[in-house]
Design a protein around this motif. Structure first.
Motif, PDB file in Angstrom:
ATOM      1  N   TRP A  86      29.791 -15.538 -27.887  1.00 57.19           N
ATOM      2  CA  TRP A  86      28.445 -16.019 -28.203  1.00 57.19           C
ATOM      3  C   TRP A  86      27.423 -15.418 -27.245  1.00 57.19           C
ATOM      4  O   TRP A  86      26.340 -14.983 -27.643  1.00 57.19           O
ATOM      5  CB  TRP A  86      28.430 -17.561 -28.117  1.00 57.19           C
ATOM      6  N   LEU A  87      27.797 -15.389 -25.946  1.00 57.60           N
ATOM      7  CA  LEU A  87      26.881 -14.831 -24.942  1.00 57.60           C
ATOM      8  C   LEU A  87      26.599 -13.360 -25.227  1.00 57.60           C
ATOM      9  O   LEU A  87      25.475 -12.878 -25.062  1.00 57.60           O
ATOM     10  CB  LEU A  87      27.473 -14.985 -23.535  1.00 57.60           C
ATOM     11  N   GLN A  88      27.633 -12.640 -25.677  1.00 57.34           N
ATOM     12  CA  GLN A  88      27.462 -11.228 -26.024  1.00 57.34           C
ATOM     13  C   GLN A  88      26.559 -11.088 -27.249  1.00 57.34           C
ATOM     14  O   GLN A  88      25.622 -10.293 -27.261  1.00 57.34           O
ATOM     15  CB  GLN A  88      28.834 -10.609 -26.314  1.00 57.34           C
ATOM     16  N   LYS A 119      24.440 -13.305 -28.724  1.00 60.27           N
ATOM     17  CA  LYS A 119      23.090 -13.882 -28.720  1.00 60.27           C
ATOM     18  C   LYS A 119      22.284 -13.528 -27.482  1.00 60.27           C
ATOM     19  O   LYS A 119      21.064 -13.598 -27.495  1.00 60.27           O
ATOM     20  CB  LYS A 119      23.180 -15.415 -28.818  1.00 60.27           C
ATOM     21  N   ARG A 120      22.962 -13.261 -26.367  1.00 57.62           N
ATOM     22  CA  ARG A 120      22.224 -13.041 -25.125  1.00 57.62           C
ATOM     23  C   ARG A 120      22.453 -11.654 -24.542  1.00 57.62           C
ATOM     24  O   ARG A 120      21.888 -11.314 -23.519  1.00 57.62           O
ATOM     25  CB  ARG A 120      22.634 -14.087 -24.083  1.00 57.62           C
ATOM     26  N   GLY A 121      23.358 -10.893 -25.140  1.00 59.34           N
ATOM     27  CA  GLY A 121      23.608  -9.544 -24.649  1.00 59.34           C
ATOM     28  C   GLY A 121      24.334  -9.477 -23.316  1.00 59.34           C
ATOM     29  O   GLY A 121      24.357  -8.434 -22.680  1.00 59.34           O
ATOM     30  N   SER A 122      24.956 -10.585 -22.877  1.00 59.81           N
ATOM     31  CA  SER A 122      25.748 -10.529 -21.642  1.00 59.81           C
ATOM     32  C   SER A 122      27.035  -9.784 -21.960  1.00 59.81           C
ATOM     33  O   SER A 122      27.747 -10.161 -22.884  1.00 59.81           O
ATOM     34  CB  SER A 122      26.106 -11.928 -21.157  1.00 59.81           C
ATOM     35  N   THR A 142      31.753 -11.092 -18.697  1.00 60.60           N
ATOM     36  CA  THR A 142      31.906 -12.535 -18.886  1.00 60.60           C
ATOM     37  C   THR A 142      33.371 -12.932 -19.055  1.00 60.60           C
ATOM     38  O   THR A 142      33.786 -13.951 -18.513  1.00 60.60           O
ATOM     39  CB  THR A 142      31.089 -13.021 -20.097  1.00 60.60           C
ATOM     40  N   GLU A 189      26.437 -10.309 -35.018  1.00 64.49           N
ATOM     41  CA  GLU A 189      26.536 -11.457 -34.111  1.00 64.49           C
ATOM     42  C   GLU A 189      27.679 -12.369 -34.536  1.00 64.49           C
ATOM     43  O   GLU A 189      28.524 -12.767 -33.732  1.00 64.49           O
ATOM     44  CB  GLU A 189      25.222 -12.252 -34.077  1.00 64.49           C
TER      45      GLU A 189
END
Lengths: 330, 366
Positions: B135-137, B139-142, B147, B250
């Motif tokens: 999800w972080l990848q 939606k947030r590009g982390s 992570t 996504e």
């Protein structure tokens, strides 16, 4: 006297044909036999036995949990006895294998397995830690001392708790900083982080720091020596690592225990059961040698010897963290 | 797994190249063994005999293979979506926690209820743990590499906390849970064999091996025969094109990570429900990381992964036997040999490719 002579003769007679050499084997824990600490102490004990008797032993260094049972089974099947497992992590594997091979003698360090062919050896680390805590309180000028543990497990909290009690007994107003290095086995092998934790405690005013952290402790003692304060070693005598900068070491005589098991097995004196090695049994102690002679004043020596005698006599009881998972002092 | 500069015939890509890489790794290992004064031939013979020469050895080999199939498949599914999931260790730890909670709570029930629940819990916990970095990848590009590896540490800390302060029976030294009731134990294959009337050597090999093979089939169907698998491969090849085709990168990123995590979590089925029958520390023992090498060697294809997992199973079990029989070859030497295989099969996997391509194309009339 006569009875003694008869039994001695009998023992000699019995021992003669039975003196087929023992075939000992040891499984070391994941730290490996050269971890400069716990496993290495066991290795030294086995080597000392080998040197004295010329009897070789087989060994295996555990890499993953499945190998624990595998190694013990393999040694038992190959006719090895006694088989010594180093470390509490081997407990459940040893329990299974020992039940399967009732005629093979087993021994385990730091764990209790209740079987008729197993000798369990545990140490009262809290008693030894109490003594070095007492010394730390007296050696400290700032009234602040530190503790750096390895992995955060009950066994290490037992060291910390014994130490804290000793510190408070030495100086009731003393402040103790406690840090654990980590939550995985790697925490016993991280001298860099050990050094960092020690430096942060030094920055907060600690001037004596005790470690129970295996190889991580090398970093703790180094940082203490660099900052010109005192460290306290553990398991083996580490006073010589930085002479004059290591107040003392809490000795946990795993080497003596291993050599004892082997020697007893070799002399047909081996017994199953639980062996608890505390101060009274010489299983734990504080280290004194030429390296720290100048650091221990007469007052300190008197105090620690009195505490030691009191603990042996039972008039001072050091609380064991593992008895109730609590520590009365922080 | 994405665009390739030189293309090889399929058989060369899938069989010849990995075989040559393993051969090179063994050659290099042989030199190391020679350097410490042992005979490489004898060492190889001991290794192979220890892993495949007797029933118990085969049992251990397949038991390790089970772990590597799960973690290899986990890495492969993420690969196909263009994601590098190196959090297999942590996801397996969470899988272990899930399996243990289910087995501790339901262990007194019949195995037919308790075991499926525990297996499902292992997969769900692993999936949940991997979905967060997913999800972080998305939606947030982390970056998922960062992570997932950080999540390994969080998982480890969580596992230690649970074992030390929650699951561990009081007075017990080792940070581990109590042993599950019988309903929470997957049967060993030697037990199943015994109940059918024939004798099999004792080994940790258990029913989860079958589950691992079934998972490999399921992943193959998913990747190559399902709509979702097509979407996953499309996103992996080109997210922009995928979006143009109406696929949400996504959503696929999160889903692929969750499936990957579920597979990694199922490694705990083998270790926790199958072998140890209790939750304990460090049961993942690096299998999650080895899964990366397994997936690379298997070229992300479930069939290749099963064979690569078998190879690593042979290396692990044979290595153990080698360390037993040759005291001068310590466990660190075994790690060196395994490391060389990973180096040649993983990091240098394309080293030989141009030469082989040249060799093969020369034969064909241009």
């Amino acid at each position: 006297m006569k009875r003694f002579a008869v039994s001695a003769a009998l023992a000699a007679f019995v021992a003669m044909p039975a003196h087929a050499q023992i075939k000992p084997a040891i499984t070391f824990d994941v730290g490996g036999k050269f971890d400069k600490s716990f496993n290495e102490a066991a290795y030294n004990g086995a080597e000392a036995f080998k040197k004295k008797t010329g009897i070789a032993y087989r060994e295996f260094e555990i890499q993953n949990d499945a190998q624990r049972e595998q190694a013990l089974t393999r040694f038992a099947r190959d006719g090895h006895s006694p088989i010594i497992a180093i470390g509490f992590s081997n407990g459940s594997a040893l329990k299974k294998v020992a039940a399967e091979f009732p005629n093979v003698r087993f021994a385990i360090i730091d764990f209790v397995v209740d079987l008729p062919n197993v000798q369990s050896i545990v140490f009262k680390e809290h008693e030894g830690s109490y003594l070095v805590g007492l010394l730390a309180a007296q050696a400290s000028k700032s009234g602040k001392v530190g503790f750096v543990g390895g992995m955060d497990i009950p066994l290490i909290r037992r060291f910390a708790c014994g130490y804290a009690q000793g510190v408070k007994a030495g100086k009731a107003s003393a402040e103790i900083f406690q840090n654990m290095t980590g939550t995985t086995g790697a925490a016993f092998n991280d001298p860099l982080k050990g050094g960092e934790l020690a430096r942060s405690q030094i920055a907060r005013g600690a001037d004596v720091i005790y470690h129970a952290a295996g190889n991580t402790g090398a970093g703790v003692l180094r940082a203490a020596a660099d900052a010109n304060i005192l460290g306290i070693g553990v398991d083996s005598n580490q006073n010589g690592m930085h002479p004059g900068k290591v107040l003392t070491s809490m000795l946990k005589r795993v080497d003596v225990a291993v050599e004892k098991v082997l020697t007893e097995a070799n002399n047909n004196q081996w017994k199953a059961g639980v062996t608890v090695l505390g101060l009274a049994e010489g299983g734990v102690d504080w280290a004194q040698d030429d390296n720290n002679k100048a650091l221990i004043t007469a007052d300190m020596r008197a105090a620690v010897e009195k505490a030691s005698a009191d603990i042996k006599a039972g008039t001072v009881k050091v609380h064991d963290y593992m008895a109730d998972q609590k520590c009365p002092v922080q | 797994m994405s665009a390739k500069p030189v293309s090889l015939p399929r058989w060369a890509d899938v069989i010849l190249l990995p075989a040559l890489n393993v051969g090179l790794a063994f050659l290099a290992s042989g030199l190391v063994v020679l350097a410490i004064g042992e005979s490489p031939l004898e060492a190889t013979a001991l290794l192979l005999r220890g892993a495949l020469g007797h029933a118990e050895g085969i049992g251990f080999t397949l038991y390790y293979t089970t772990n590597f199939i799960f973690t290899g498949l986990a890495v492969a599914v993420a690969f196909h979506a263009g994601l590098f999931n190196i959090g297999g260790e942590g996801q397996a730890m969470l899988g272990g926690i899930g399996a243990a909670i289910a087995a501790l709570l339901l262990g007194s029930l019949p195995a037919i209820i308790a075991l499926p629940a525990a297996i499902l819990a292992a997969a769900l916990f692993g999936a949940g743990w991997a979905a967060i970095p997913g999800w972080l990848q998305a939606k947030r590009g982390s970056h998922v590499v960062i992570t997932t590896i950080m999540f390994n540490f969080i998982a480890s800390a969580l596992l230690v906390y649970l074992l030390v302060d929650v699951f561990r029976p009081t007075g017990m030294m080792e940070p581990s849970s109590r042993v599950f009731a019988d309903g929470g134990k997957l049967p060993f294959l030697h037990e199943i064999a015994a109940s059918l009337g024939f004798k099999l050597a004792k080994s940790p090999l258990n029913l989860s091996f079958v589950l691992a093979l079934a998972s490999a089939v399921a992943v193959w169907l998913l990747i190559y025969r399902s709509r979702l698998g097509y979407a996953i491969r499309t996103v992996g090849a080109n997210p922009t094109a995928a979006r143009y085709a109406g696929i949400s990168p996504e959503r696929i990123t999160i889903l692929a990570m969750a499936i990957s995590g579920a597979l990694a979590g199922m490694m705990a089925v083998n270790e926790i429900l199958g072998v140890q029958h209790r939750l304990l520390l460090a049961f993942t023992a690096g299998y999650g990381f080895v899964g990366i090498a397994v997936a690379l060697m298997g070229r992300g294809n479930p069939v290749g992964i099963v064979f690569a997992a078998l190879l690593f199973g042979v290396l692990y079990q044979g290595g153990t036997e080698l360390a037993f029989d040759k005291p001068s070859i310590s466990r660190d030497m075994i790690v060196v040999i395994q490391g060389l295989v990973i180096l040649f099969a993983g990091a240098l996997e394309f080293m030989l490719k141009p030469w082989i391509a040249k060799l093969l194309t020369r034969k064909e009339p241009a």
